[in-house]
Scaffold this motif. Structure first.
Motif, PDB file in Angstrom:
ATOM      1  N   SER A  12       4.183   8.189   1.330  1.00 34.90           N
ATOM      2  CA  SER A  12       4.197   7.118   2.329  1.00 34.90           C
ATOM      3  C   SER A  12       3.891   5.791   1.666  1.00 34.90           C
ATOM      4  CB  SER A  12       3.146   7.374   3.416  1.00 34.90           C
ATOM      5  OG  SER A  12       3.451   8.529   4.145  1.00 34.90           O
ATOM      6  N   GLN A  13       4.413   4.755   2.288  1.00 33.74           N
ATOM      7  CA  GLN A  13       4.040   3.387   1.953  1.00 33.74           C
ATOM      8  C   GLN A  13       3.812   2.674   3.274  1.00 33.74           C
ATOM      9  OE1 GLN A  13       7.528   2.326  -0.298  1.00 33.74           O
ATOM     10  NE2 GLN A  13       8.507   1.343   1.433  1.00 33.74           N
ATOM     11  N   TRP A  14       3.083   1.564   3.212  1.00 30.99           N
ATOM     12  CA  TRP A  14       2.750   0.823   4.414  1.00 30.99           C
ATOM     13  C   TRP A  14       3.289  -0.583   4.278  1.00 30.99           C
ATOM     14  CZ3 TRP A  14       0.170   4.931   2.595  1.00 30.99           C
ATOM     15  CH2 TRP A  14      -0.302   5.872   3.514  1.00 30.99           C
ATOM     16  N   ASP A  15       3.973  -1.047   5.322  1.00 27.95           N
ATOM     17  CA  ASP A  15       4.515  -2.395   5.336  1.00 27.95           C
ATOM     18  C   ASP A  15       3.380  -3.381   5.047  1.00 27.95           C
ATOM     19  OD1 ASP A  15       4.962  -5.028   7.025  1.00 27.95           O
ATOM     20  OD2 ASP A  15       6.950  -4.202   6.587  1.00 27.95           O
ATOM     21  N   PRO A  16       3.566  -4.311   4.086  1.00 27.88           N
ATOM     22  CA  PRO A  16       2.466  -5.192   3.708  1.00 27.88           C
ATOM     23  C   PRO A  16       2.023  -6.160   4.811  1.00 27.88           C
ATOM     24  CG  PRO A  16       4.481  -5.808   2.557  1.00 27.88           C
ATOM     25  CD  PRO A  16       4.765  -4.538   3.300  1.00 27.88           C
ATOM     26  N   GLU A  17       2.899  -6.423   5.765  1.00 31.17           N
ATOM     27  CA  GLU A  17       2.544  -7.365   6.829  1.00 31.17           C
ATOM     28  C   GLU A  17       2.005  -6.673   8.070  1.00 31.17           C
ATOM     29  OE1 GLU A  17       4.587 -11.080   9.237  1.00 31.17           O
ATOM     30  OE2 GLU A  17       5.464 -10.386   7.362  1.00 31.17           O
ATOM     31  N   THR A  18       2.657  -5.581   8.478  1.00 33.04           N
ATOM     32  CA  THR A  18       2.266  -4.909   9.723  1.00 33.04           C
ATOM     33  C   THR A  18       1.405  -3.668   9.492  1.00 33.04           C
ATOM     34  OG1 THR A  18       4.196  -3.448   9.737  1.00 33.04           O
ATOM     35  CG2 THR A  18       4.445  -5.642  10.773  1.00 33.04           C
ATOM     36  N   ALA A  37       2.562  -0.827   9.047  1.00 33.50           N
ATOM     37  CA  ALA A  37       3.259   0.316   9.632  1.00 33.50           C
ATOM     38  C   ALA A  37       3.620   1.292   8.511  1.00 33.50           C
ATOM     39  CB  ALA A  37       4.526  -0.143  10.357  1.00 33.50           C
ATOM     40  N   ARG A  38       3.402   2.566   8.765  1.00 33.20           N
ATOM     41  CA  ARG A  38       3.670   3.615   7.773  1.00 33.20           C
ATOM     42  C   ARG A  38       5.162   3.887   7.686  1.00 33.20           C
ATOM     43  NH1 ARG A  38      -0.127   8.787   7.347  1.00 33.20           N
ATOM     44  NH2 ARG A  38       0.566   9.519   5.313  1.00 33.20           N
ATOM     45  N   PRO A  86      -8.246   5.427  12.466  1.00 29.77           N
ATOM     46  CA  PRO A  86      -7.400   5.767  13.613  1.00 29.77           C
ATOM     47  C   PRO A  86      -6.353   4.676  13.867  1.00 29.77           C
ATOM     48  CG  PRO A  86      -9.690   6.233  14.113  1.00 29.77           C
ATOM     49  CD  PRO A  86      -9.671   5.493  12.796  1.00 29.77           C
ATOM     50  N   GLY A  87      -5.096   5.037  13.697  1.00 33.11           N
ATOM     51  CA  GLY A  87      -4.008   4.133  14.013  1.00 33.11           C
ATOM     52  C   GLY A  87      -3.519   3.229  12.897  1.00 33.11           C
ATOM     53  N   PRO A 102       0.835  -1.196   0.000  1.00 35.62           N
ATOM     54  CA  PRO A 102       0.000   0.000   0.000  1.00 35.62           C
ATOM     55  C   PRO A 102       0.877   1.256   0.000  1.00 35.62           C
ATOM     56  CG  PRO A 102      -0.811  -1.572   1.623  1.00 35.62           C
ATOM     57  CD  PRO A 102       0.509  -2.092   1.129  1.00 35.62           C
ATOM     58  N   HIS A 103       0.475   2.226  -0.808  1.00 37.86           N
ATOM     59  CA  HIS A 103       1.227   3.473  -0.919  1.00 37.86           C
ATOM     60  C   HIS A 103       0.291   4.584  -1.369  1.00 37.86           C
ATOM     61  CE1 HIS A 103       1.250   1.714  -4.957  1.00 37.86           C
ATOM     62  NE2 HIS A 103       1.337   2.955  -5.425  1.00 37.86           N
ATOM     63  N   ASN A 104       0.716   5.810  -1.132  1.00 39.56           N
ATOM     64  CA  ASN A 104      -0.042   6.950  -1.630  1.00 39.56           C
ATOM     65  C   ASN A 104       0.798   7.691  -2.662  1.00 39.56           C
ATOM     66  OD1 ASN A 104       1.802   8.486  -0.123  1.00 39.56           O
ATOM     67  ND2 ASN A 104       0.345   8.970   1.483  1.00 39.56           N
ATOM     68  N   HIS A 105       0.187   8.649  -3.329  1.00 38.51           N
ATOM     69  CA  HIS A 105       0.882   9.447  -4.342  1.00 38.51           C
ATOM     70  C   HIS A 105       0.959  10.914  -3.958  1.00 38.51           C
ATOM     71  CE1 HIS A 105      -1.009   6.210  -7.050  1.00 38.51           C
ATOM     72  NE2 HIS A 105       0.245   5.867  -6.843  1.00 38.51           N
TER      73      HIS A 105
END
Length: 183
Positions: free
Chosen positions: A149-155, A157-158, A98-99, A73-76
């Motif tokens: 930002s990107q988010w760790d695929p498992e956790t 986490a941002r 939230p979170g 997951p990521h944003n642009h």
């Protein structure tokens, strides 16, 4: 398909009152004949990003995904238009809670399909096929010089993300593909 004329059309469309919609119209028209776009940009042979245009106002590139490649997951932080010229791209859409983030939708894109993604989109991308997928990606800004930002695929986490970190993901994917081919 004339790539220079396509890029010029996107640059001109980006000056319209609704630049994303105008650029999407140019992209959608070009991608309706996916074989012509494939011939113009070339058959994908590795995970890569071929930059067709880069400025502060607009980035256009051809992206190739290796078989079964996944992008977390990521944003642009800018609008994006995507058109697929070969293969398939599956997108999972995410939203902030939230979170953490949570999945709330999905969109599969096939050769000839195009889609507009809003500025605030968070998505992950998968090529579910055993062959390469190729797409034209157009962003309303300098994709490579924007800290996102990107988010760790498992956790989930941002983490920070930018053009260099995306480049490293593509390099690792090529290493994975070549290791798989050797085994």
């Amino acid at each position: 398909m004339d790539i220079e004329r396509f890029v010029d059309g996107c640059i001109k469309a980006n000056t319209e009152d609704d630049p994303q919609a105008a650029v999407l119209e140019v992209l959608s028209k070009a991608i309706r004949n996916p074989n012509a776009m494939l011939a113009a940009v070339g058959e994908p042979t590795q995970a890569e990003i071929k930059v067709l245009h880069r400025s502060k106002a607009l980035t256009i590139f051809s992206a190739a995904w290796t078989p079964q490649m996944n992008l977390m997951p990521h944003n642009h932080l800018m609008w994006a238009n995507i058109g697929i010229y070969t293969g398939r791209e599956d997108n999972i859409l995410w939203r902030q809670t939230p979170g953490r983030i949570e999945a709330f939708g999905a969109k599969a894109l096939f050769a000839g399909d195009s889609v507009a993604l809003p500025v605030d989109v968070i998505h992950s991308v998968t090529n579910p096929l055993q062959r390469f997928t190729g797409g034209i990606h157009i962003y309303g800004g300098d994709f490579f010089d924007t800290t996102r930002s990107q988010w760790d695929p498992e956790t989930l986490a941002r983490e920070p993300s930018d053009g260099a970190s995306i480049g490293r993901i593509f390099e690792r994917e090529n290493q994975r593909m070549h290791a798989r081919d050797k085994s």
